[in-house]
Design a protein around this motif. Structure first.
Motif, PDB file in Angstrom:
ATOM      1  N   SER A  57       8.352  88.413   1.837  1.00  0.00           N
ATOM      2  CA  SER A  57       7.778  89.258   0.793  1.00  0.00           C
ATOM      3  C   SER A  57       8.867  90.110   0.140  1.00  0.00           C
ATOM      4  N   ASP A  58       8.759  90.257  -1.172  1.00  0.00           N
ATOM      5  CA  ASP A  58       9.779  91.026  -1.891  1.00  0.00           C
ATOM      6  C   ASP A  58       9.729  92.524  -1.571  1.00  0.00           C
ATOM      7  N   GLU A  59       8.689  92.966  -0.858  1.00  0.00           N
ATOM      8  CA  GLU A  59       8.662  94.377  -0.475  1.00  0.00           C
ATOM      9  C   GLU A  59       9.743  94.703   0.556  1.00  0.00           C
ATOM     10  N   PHE A  60      10.269  93.647   1.221  1.00  0.00           N
ATOM     11  CA  PHE A  60      11.347  93.845   2.188  1.00  0.00           C
ATOM     12  C   PHE A  60      12.728  93.655   1.566  1.00  0.00           C
ATOM     13  N   ILE A  61      12.765  93.222   0.305  1.00  0.00           N
ATOM     14  CA  ILE A  61      14.032  92.896  -0.349  1.00  0.00           C
ATOM     15  C   ILE A  61      14.192  93.789  -1.571  1.00  0.00           C
ATOM     16  N   CYS A  62      15.058  94.759  -1.483  1.00  0.00           N
ATOM     17  CA  CYS A  62      15.239  95.700  -2.596  1.00  0.00           C
ATOM     18  C   CYS A  62      16.312  95.252  -3.578  1.00  0.00           C
ATOM     19  N   ALA A  67      18.987  90.788   0.287  1.00  0.00           N
ATOM     20  CA  ALA A  67      18.710  89.357   0.297  1.00  0.00           C
ATOM     21  C   ALA A  67      19.782  88.593   1.073  1.00  0.00           C
ATOM     22  N   LYS A  68      21.031  88.930   0.854  1.00  0.00           N
ATOM     23  CA  LYS A  68      22.130  88.247   1.549  1.00  0.00           C
ATOM     24  C   LYS A  68      22.047  88.452   3.065  1.00  0.00           C
ATOM     25  N   LYS A  69      21.682  89.661   3.474  1.00  0.00           N
ATOM     26  CA  LYS A  69      21.589  89.944   4.908  1.00  0.00           C
ATOM     27  C   LYS A  69      20.488  89.125   5.566  1.00  0.00           C
ATOM     28  N   VAL A  70      19.358  89.030   4.875  1.00  0.00           N
ATOM     29  CA  VAL A  70      18.212  88.309   5.445  1.00  0.00           C
ATOM     30  C   VAL A  70      18.401  86.803   5.357  1.00  0.00           C
ATOM     31  N   PHE A  77      15.998  80.181   2.117  1.00  0.00           N
ATOM     32  CA  PHE A  77      15.437  81.515   1.978  1.00  0.00           C
ATOM     33  C   PHE A  77      14.690  81.608   0.653  1.00  0.00           C
ATOM     34  N   ILE A  78      13.392  81.930   0.706  1.00  0.00           N
ATOM     35  CA  ILE A  78      12.544  81.993  -0.480  1.00  0.00           C
ATOM     36  C   ILE A  78      11.899  83.379  -0.544  1.00  0.00           C
ATOM     37  N   ILE A  79      11.952  83.998  -1.718  1.00  0.00           N
ATOM     38  CA  ILE A  79      11.347  85.314  -1.893  1.00  0.00           C
ATOM     39  C   ILE A  79       9.915  85.148  -2.408  1.00  0.00           C
ATOM     40  N   LEU A  80       8.984  85.809  -1.741  1.00  0.00           N
ATOM     41  CA  LEU A  80       7.566  85.797  -2.123  1.00  0.00           C
ATOM     42  C   LEU A  80       7.307  87.012  -3.009  1.00  0.00           C
ATOM     43  N   THR A  81       7.069  86.760  -4.288  1.00  0.00           N
ATOM     44  CA  THR A  81       6.971  87.869  -5.242  1.00  0.00           C
ATOM     45  C   THR A  81       5.533  88.145  -5.650  1.00  0.00           C
ATOM     46  N   GLU A  82       5.271  89.396  -5.980  1.00  0.00           N
ATOM     47  CA  GLU A  82       3.969  89.778  -6.520  1.00  0.00           C
ATOM     48  C   GLU A  82       4.000  89.814  -8.041  1.00  0.00           C
TER      49      GLU A  82
END
Length: 337
Positions: A57-62, A67-70, A77-82
């Motif tokens: 979830s993008d709430e964990f990725i500021c 993003a690089k750390k995760v 690695f795929i970002i789930l966006t709202e």
């Protein structure tokens, strides 16, 4: 094909549970699943085992640094966006609030990009996969499919496969239905090396058109993953016997959109009454809202010529072949040549 593990990291438990349930129901042969409600528990787990795919979830990725750390804890690695706008362009993202069909389709495109041996793609380049599908009932789809196959088989080796719940193929052709399609699927899943022999023994012929007698009872195949169907079609295509494979897609396929995605060309018989037109509008709206535009681009809506469906079964298909429906099918083929 070895399963890939997908981890979903989102504190919306209802959402993650729905996604995991959908994947396990339809794609259990391709993916295993895990869920984490926070980033800390995910990272702790991955210290001992790197995962194949992480959807976070993008709430964990500021920002990009987050993003690089995760990203280092998974192969993909795929970002789930709202939001429908990607939050970090350097990494693939998928929109959270869409249908599960649309979401898993995007995931598979990302995960298997550049690979040729996944179920999502039929890997034999010289085989044309033609789909028959319609949200409209009693539109002549099966009769047209058999006539189309009969016409195409005049010039190229062609196979017709019926995936309907109540198929009438053998009744129309006057042959015994011993359920070879279910036997073929069983042989394919067993992977015991006798698939080609089973196929040769099970396939039937009508003039030059080959067909597989469909299942007798839909419960034999209704519980299969959609990927089982895709892999069966791919395996038949890889035998090298056919230039064309026609798929008459019906209710025994759990997720018809996945099957439609592998088709090179999709014929969709329609009707021009009010209810049928409304159904088509709803169907097209569904494709648009669920990012299934690639399927929509391949669809050719067709209004079949009227024919007398009160005729006796005997020679019904042959009379259709030499009548208006046969002429209609020939023109469709000629238009593409």
């Amino acid at each position: 094909m070895k399963k890939k593990t997908i981890a979903v990291i989102d504190n919306d438990l209802d959402y993650t549970e729905s996604f995991i349930e959908y994947v396990e129901e339809l794609y259990s042969e391709v993916f295993s699943t895990m869920q984490f409600r926070d980033l800390e528990s995910y990272i702790t787990y991955c210290e001992n085992e790197k995962l194949d795919v992480a959807i976070i979830s993008d709430e964990f990725i500021c920002d990009i640094d987050d993003a690089k750390k995760v990203a280092e804890f998974s192969n993909i690695f795929i970002i789930l966006t709202e939001s429908k706008i990607a939050s970090i362009n350097q990494y693939p993202s998928i929109y959270k609030y869409q249908s599960m069909e649309g979401m898993i389709g995007q995931v598979m495109d990302i995960v298997f990009k550049g690979q040729e041996n996944i179920g999502e793609k039929v890997v034999v380049n010289n085989v044309n996969i033609i789909g028959l599908y319609s949200p409209v009932g009693r539109c002549g789809k099966t009769v047209f499919g058999m006539i189309l196959g009969r016409v195409m088989s005049e010039n190229e080796p062609t196979l017709y496969i019926n995936m309907e719940e109540y198929p009438i193929v053998c009744e129309l052709l006057g042959c015994e239905n011993s359920g070879e399609l279910a036997d073929l699927m069983y042989s394919h899943k067993q992977e015991n090396g006798d698939f080609e022999m089973k196929f040769k023994a099970g396939v039937k012929n009508y003039h030059r058109l080959d067909f597989v007698p469909p299942l007798i009872y839909s419960s034999d195949l209704r519980n299969l993953d959609t990927l089982d169907w895709i892999n069966l079609i791919s395996r038949i295509a890889s035998l090298g016997k056919y230039k064309n494979i026609i798929l008459d897609i019906g209710d025994v396929v759990k997720d018809p959109y996945v099957v439609l995605n592998i088709c090179d060309r999709i014929f969709m018989p329609i009707a021009n009454d009010t209810i049928s037109l409304i159904k088509m509008e709803v169907f097209e709206s569904y494709l648009y809202s669920n990012n299934l535009g690639e399927i929509q681009e391949k669809i050719e809506k067709i209004l079949l010529p009227k024919y007398d469906n009160s005729l006796d079964y005997e020679d019904f298909i042959e009379r259709m072949f030499w009548g208006k429906v046969g002429d209609f099918a020939r023109k469709l083929i000629e238009q593409r040549c």
